[in-house]
Design an enzyme around this catalytic site. Structure first.
Site, PDB file in Angstrom:
ATOM      1  N   SER A  50      14.865 -42.043 -11.098  1.00  5.65           N
ATOM      2  CA  SER A  50      14.121 -41.314 -11.207  1.00  5.65           C
ATOM      3  C   SER A  50      13.709 -41.160  -9.648  1.00  5.65           C
ATOM      4  CB  SER A  50      12.698 -42.628 -11.682  1.00  5.65           C
ATOM      5  OG  SER A  50      11.411 -41.553 -11.360  1.00  5.65           O
ATOM      6  N   ARG A  63      -3.772   3.334   8.443  1.00  3.05           N
ATOM      7  CA  ARG A  63      -3.869   1.474   7.891  1.00  3.05           C
ATOM      8  C   ARG A  63      -2.708   1.015   7.761  1.00  3.05           C
ATOM      9  NH1 ARG A  63      -6.411   3.782   2.178  1.00  3.05           N
ATOM     10  NH2 ARG A  63      -8.112   1.799   2.639  1.00  3.05           N
ATOM     11  N   HIS A  92     -15.550  -7.789   1.530  1.00  3.65           N
ATOM     12  CA  HIS A  92     -14.609  -8.474   1.938  1.00  3.65           C
ATOM     13  C   HIS A  92     -14.965  -9.791   0.806  1.00  3.65           C
ATOM     14  CE1 HIS A  92     -13.040 -11.964   5.198  1.00  3.65           C
ATOM     15  NE2 HIS A  92     -12.607 -10.576   5.325  1.00  3.65           N
ATOM     16  N   CYS A 131       9.462 -39.224  -9.835  1.00  2.00           N
ATOM     17  CA  CYS A 131       7.835 -39.823 -10.238  1.00  2.00           C
ATOM     18  C   CYS A 131       7.055 -39.989  -9.440  1.00  2.00           C
ATOM     19  CB  CYS A 131       8.145 -41.168 -11.062  1.00  2.00           C
ATOM     20  SG  CYS A 131       8.959 -42.422  -9.478  1.00  2.00           S
ATOM     21  N   TYR A 188      12.828 -34.431 -16.163  1.00  2.00           N
ATOM     22  CA  TYR A 188      11.753 -34.473 -16.593  1.00  2.00           C
ATOM     23  C   TYR A 188      10.956 -35.079 -14.915  1.00  2.00           C
ATOM     24  CZ  TYR A 188      11.867 -39.682 -15.698  1.00  2.00           C
ATOM     25  OH  TYR A 188      12.225 -41.105 -15.371  1.00  2.00           O
ATOM     26  N   GLY A 204      -8.197  -7.517   4.347  1.00  2.00           N
ATOM     27  CA  GLY A 204      -8.999  -7.585   5.350  1.00  2.00           C
ATOM     28  C   GLY A 204      -8.244  -7.949   7.026  1.00  2.00           C
ATOM     29  N   ARG A 228      -3.218  -0.994  -6.274  1.00  2.00           N
ATOM     30  CA  ARG A 228      -2.731  -2.950  -6.364  1.00  2.00           C
ATOM     31  C   ARG A 228      -3.024  -3.904  -7.577  1.00  2.00           C
ATOM     32  NH1 ARG A 228      -5.790  -4.388  -0.813  1.00  2.00           N
ATOM     33  NH2 ARG A 228      -7.491  -4.554  -2.274  1.00  2.00           N
ATOM     34  N   LYS A 252       0.548  -1.352   0.105  1.00  2.49           N
ATOM     35  CA  LYS A 252       0.112  -0.234   0.124  1.00  2.49           C
ATOM     36  C   LYS A 252       0.869   1.484   0.329  1.00  2.49           C
ATOM     37  CE  LYS A 252      -3.666  -0.457   2.559  1.00  2.49           C
ATOM     38  NZ  LYS A 252      -4.835  -1.218   3.619  1.00  2.49           N
ATOM     39  N   MET A 256      -5.551  -7.106   8.524  1.00  5.91           N
ATOM     40  CA  MET A 256      -5.150  -6.511   9.550  1.00  5.91           C
ATOM     41  C   MET A 256      -6.192  -5.413   9.644  1.00  5.91           C
ATOM     42  SD  MET A 256      -1.170  -7.661   8.603  1.00  5.91           S
ATOM     43  CE  MET A 256      -0.997  -6.883   6.991  1.00  5.91           C
TER      44      MET A 256
END
Length: 915
Positions: free
Chosen positions: A799, A108, A468, A867, A887, A117, A352, A39, A119
């Site tokens: 694997s 704030r 909210h 795997c 992989y 909401g 934001r 913020k 805090m």
């Protein structure tokens, strides 16, 4: 005011030399989120852009961490706050709380990551019995001044002094009842004066002290309350849910007040630059005349759509549209904006990067690529595998005849069915008992978080897309319908009345559709998601909304496939699963569990093998199993022709193929009581007792079976080799790999490999076919990982079996511990997430990393995969990319998620953090 050469210096006590704890909005920027919180950083960024932001300053997260660590604020903080407050008073031409023309401020919270909401916030700091008179005179509106004062006492009492919020709500309701009005805006100044007196009495009674009249005391106490709110139960629960680190702390933003409750030419609202539910461009948001911001977010009064602001105040509307375009182009993303209009003057209170639904995330990412605002690599950072998984959930069948009883705002999509419950405690309690529930409230507040997490979906009769309930549900990926005004929710009597008078009692089954906003009685049948139909090859992009989503998913998946280095295979044990996996984009099979081929009709053959007393009996059983195994592999190699298929030889303990010991004992006892014992059952019971182990998962299984049961593994190897030869002679392209399970030492692997090589050579000679069958092993024991360099001398591939590796590293039996103490460990923060869900980087991950390095040091061309089910977990896929695996392998339905996350991992260096 002290100057700080390095604002990121960490504080270690309540007095830190040279650390700057307070920044004016003109000093920061959006890159200082760690220090100023999201913020504060964004308020500074908007100030830098020249947007109308009320003057103010931010107390850093470092100050919060010092306060939380030491129990006291940093020694320098008070002086820094005082210096910035004086500068703010000079800029505004008034002093905090002065009697004749008071400066009022909001206090704030603002952490690095959005925690809507969770805090605390306190508005109208600086009002007192004296300054409220000055505010009324300065504003020319006595009602406004007393309304602001009652709000301060209510918020301060609840947030700072710990007074139960319902006491204030009940007093407000009583005032409206006495006045015979339904909304608080209809209360007059005299009514609000009485309410202030009542609120102050509540504070005195409940908190044991008077409401503070000193404005600086109000501000200091509010700052401490915001710091403390970082560690409230709801904040910690939210952080665990969203995997936000607990050591970040929150910044505190002190902002000069602007007022949306000054009459019909004032108001407050929340806007989105695009629809956070669908991703579509347009005018989205909520506006509330004659209100302060908390009224919108709390959903206490139902708002009007943002588009109506054009008729209410066209000048402010046009300015807001221009600012929204500026912010979206600047942040290159969907922006969530809070604003206030004070007597026709527009003020920006927050922006934001906005939370969005899964579908919106995919649509917006591709839209921004088309607009040239971001590239493909960045687009991949704007979506997640978890969001893709949400899109693959089933949806309601629109042709269903289930009765629709209401409709609200489609706040967060999904198809949720459950029993109606009317408070969070019940939602959690029933959920833990295995019930699926829908949390029904008039409006939610931060205290409802645990119930929202437990519920399948959330339904409210008040609030809009910015309430909210809506914001938190979207962040969690929960289905949510808000503002269903026609539903009368009575939380005290635990019931909901729907149009027509039907009453839904607690425990009644309801269904909510977060994509349409529809509410149904009973259970609505579901149909496959269009995204699943796309992956199955049954749906293509077109003109309707579902097709637009499919097109967005198609494009993002194409981006991921172009970027990723990791290949994605499937865990599949039969041709049907293999074909499905191939349709979902699998590039082979990373794990075929052969034990699943021994069940059903073949169990009797396995029993004969276990009961064999002689080599001849054993050979007879193996010969009976061989053609069946071979046919399994022929079908599998055909389904995966041209792609690798890793076949794991028999792994589980043999007793799993025998009847339950208790059930078999009863059968034998009954037979003996009838003097008619069955010889085979007696032999079976003896075998069960012989093979019984106290801890079978650490006993006779895996490679140990192959060494102890002569011919078992060679039969399986022969079946694989003969199937590969048959497929190859039929002009196919089988690419079989043989995997030896549960190896702990290279000697085990060498013995089995020598036997396997001999069998393969025999099959090659008999069929006249040259076979290239790679032989490797699973790394699923700590010793195997620690001696990987030695094991690689006999293995062509590793694997990692991370399910068993996690069990053996932690000393957990998964089937036992998940049901016994994992919930407590998660609640206490010992686990941020189950180690069976996401790879434990510090423990299991460290072993994987060291085994990769040691294995490749011995054999540079060693093929490496995983795997365990971690292969389909988004966060784990990033780890496997980092350590250099070739992989990952996972269940068929997780393949798209793994493909996407592999692409995101490869392109992450080009992206940024968009939690």
């Amino acid at each position: 005011m002290s100057e700080n050469k390095d604002p990121h210096v960490a504080s270690t006590g309540n007095s830190v030399e040279g650390v700057k704890f307070v920044y004016d909005f003109t000093e920061g920027n959006r890159d200082l989120k760690d220090l100023l919180g999201g913020k504060g950083a964004n308020l500074a960024e908007m100030t830098n852009l020249g947007l109308p932001v009320p003057p103010g300053f931010t107390i850093t997260t470092e100050a919060c961490k010092t306060y939380l660590d030491s129990g006291d604020e940093p020694a320098a903080l008070r002086d820094e706050v005082s210096a910035h407050l004086v500068a703010l008073e000079e800029a505004m031409g008034k002093k905090l709380g002065q009697a004749d023309d008071p400066l009022l401020v909001s206090v704030r919270s603002g952490a690095k990551f959005s925690m809507p909401g969770m805090m605390d916030t306190v508005l109208n700091i600086g009002l007192s019995d004296k300054s409220v008179q000055g505010l009324a005179k300065q504003a020319g509106d006595e009602r406004f001044a007393w309304d602001s004062y009652r709000r301060l006492i209510q918020m301060f009492g609840k947030t700072v002094l710990g007074v139960e919020g319902e006491l204030f709500e009940d007093a407000l309701d009583a005032a409206k009842t006495a006045k015979k009005v339904t909304v608080d805006t209809e209360l007059e100044a005299a009514d609000l004066k009485k309410l202030v007196t009542k609120f102050k009495k509540i504070v005195k009674t409940e908190a044991g002290r008077d409401f503070p009249q000193n404005p600086r005391e109000q501000m200091d106490l509010a700052i401490h309350a915001v710091f403390d709110s970082w560690n409230t139960d709801r904040a910690k629960l939210y952080r665990r849910q969203e995997r936000i680190p607990g050591d970040l702390g929150t910044a505190v933003n002190i902002c000069s007040m602007v007022f949306g409750n000054l009459g019909p030419d004032s108001g407050t609202g929340v806007a989105f630059t695009r629809d956070p539910a669908s991703g579509h461009q347009g005018v989205y948001g909520d506006y509330l005349q004659n209100a302060q911001g908390e009224d919108v977010v709390a959903g206490i009064r139902n708002t009007v759509p943002l588009a109506e602001l054009e008729q209410i105040d066209k000048k402010s509307y046009d300015q807001l549209m221009q600012i929204m375009e500026t912010l979206e182009n600047h942040y290159k993303d969907l922006c969530d904006i809070e604003f206030t209009i004070e007597r026709g003057q527009l003020w920006m209170l927050q922006t934001r990067v906005g939370k969005r639904t899964a579908g919106a995330a995919f649509r917006i990412a591709t839209q921004l690529v088309d607009q040239g605002l971001i590239d493909e690599a960045e687009a991949l950072q704007r979506v997640t595998g978890a969001q893709l998984a949400q899109l693959m959930f089933p949806r309601f069948d629109e042709e269903s005849k289930v009765a629709q009883v209401g409709r609200g705002i489609a706040a967060s999509p999904g198809a949720a069915v459950g029993k109606a419950v009317f408070d969070s405690y019940t939602a959690v309690k029933w959920s833990r008992s295995g019930e699926k529930v829908i949390l029904v409230r008039r409006e939610t507040n931060p205290d409802d978080l645990d119930g929202m997490i437990a519920a399948e979906g959330i339904l409210t009769s008040r609030g809009g897309k910015t309430s909210h309930a809506a914001v938190v549900a979207r962040g969690m990926g929960k289905t949510c319908v808000c503002g269903a005004e026609e539903l009368e929710v009575d939380t005290k009597r635990r019931r909901m009345t729907v149009p027509g008078g039907h009453v839904v009692e607690e425990g009644d089954l309801i269904s909510i559709d977060g994509s349409s906003g529809k509410v149904y009685l009973g259970e609505v049948p579901v149909v496959p998601s269009p995204v699943v139909e796309y992956f199955e090859g049954r749906m293509h992009a077109g003109a309707n909304d579902a097709d637009e989503l499919v097109e967005a998913v198609h494009r993002i998946m194409a981006f991921a496939d172009r970027k990723r280095r990791l290949r994605v295979r499937a865990n599949a044990d039969n041709a049907e699963d293999a074909m499905r996996a191939r349709r979902f984009g699998a590039q082979g099979i990373g794990l075929c569990r052969t034990e699943h081929m021994f069940l059903g009709d073949r169990r009797g053959l396995v029993e004969r093998l276990i009961l064999a007393d002689t080599d001849a009996e054993r050979e007879e059983s193996l010969e009976a199993l061989l053609p069946l195994q071979k046919q399994d592999f022929v079908e599998l190699f055909s389904a995966m022709d041209g792609l690798p298929v890793t076949v794991r030889l028999l792994d589980p303990p043999l007793h799993e193929f025998l009847p339950d010991i208790t059930e078999l004992s009863v059968r034998v006892a009954l037979a003996e009581s009838r003097k008619d014992p069955h010889e085979n059952e007696l032999r079976l019971l003896q075998a069960v007792h012989r093979l019984h182990e106290q801890n079978p998962m650490l006993g006779l299984r895996g490679v140990r079976l192959g060494l102890v049961i002569p011919g078992l593994f060679t039969m399986q190897v022969r079946a694989i080799a003969e199937a590969a030869a048959e497929r190859k002679n039929a002009k196919g392209d089988p690419r079989a790999e043989i995997m030896i399970p549960l190896v702990g030492t290279v000697q085990e692997l060498e013995i089995v490999r020598e036997e396997a090589d001999q069998v393969i050579a025999e099959v090659e000679a008999a069929t006249g076919t040259q076979l290239k069958l790679a032989i490797g092993t699973m790394i699923e024991l700590p010793r195997a990982a620690l001696t990987a360099g030695q094991i690689a001398e006999a293995a062509e591939f590793f694997s990692f079996g991370t399910n068993d590796l996690t069990q053996t590293v932690w000393g957990f039996s998964r089937d036992d511990v998940e049901a016994s103490f994992f919930t407590a460990y998660l609640e206490k923060g010992i686990f941020g997430v189950s180690p069976f869900e996401t790879i434990d980087r510090d423990g299991v991950g460290a072993l994987v990393k060291s085994a990769v390095e040691a294995g490749r040091a011995t054999r540079p061309d060693l093929k490496l995969g995983v795997c365990g089910e971690h292969g389909g977990d988004p966060e784990s896929v990033h780890f496997f990319h980092e350590v250099g695996l070739d992989y990952v392998s996972c269940s068929p339905f997780r393949i798209p998620v793994a493909r996407l996350e592999a692409g995101r991992a490869a392109s992450s260096s080009a992206g940024s953090d968009h939690r």
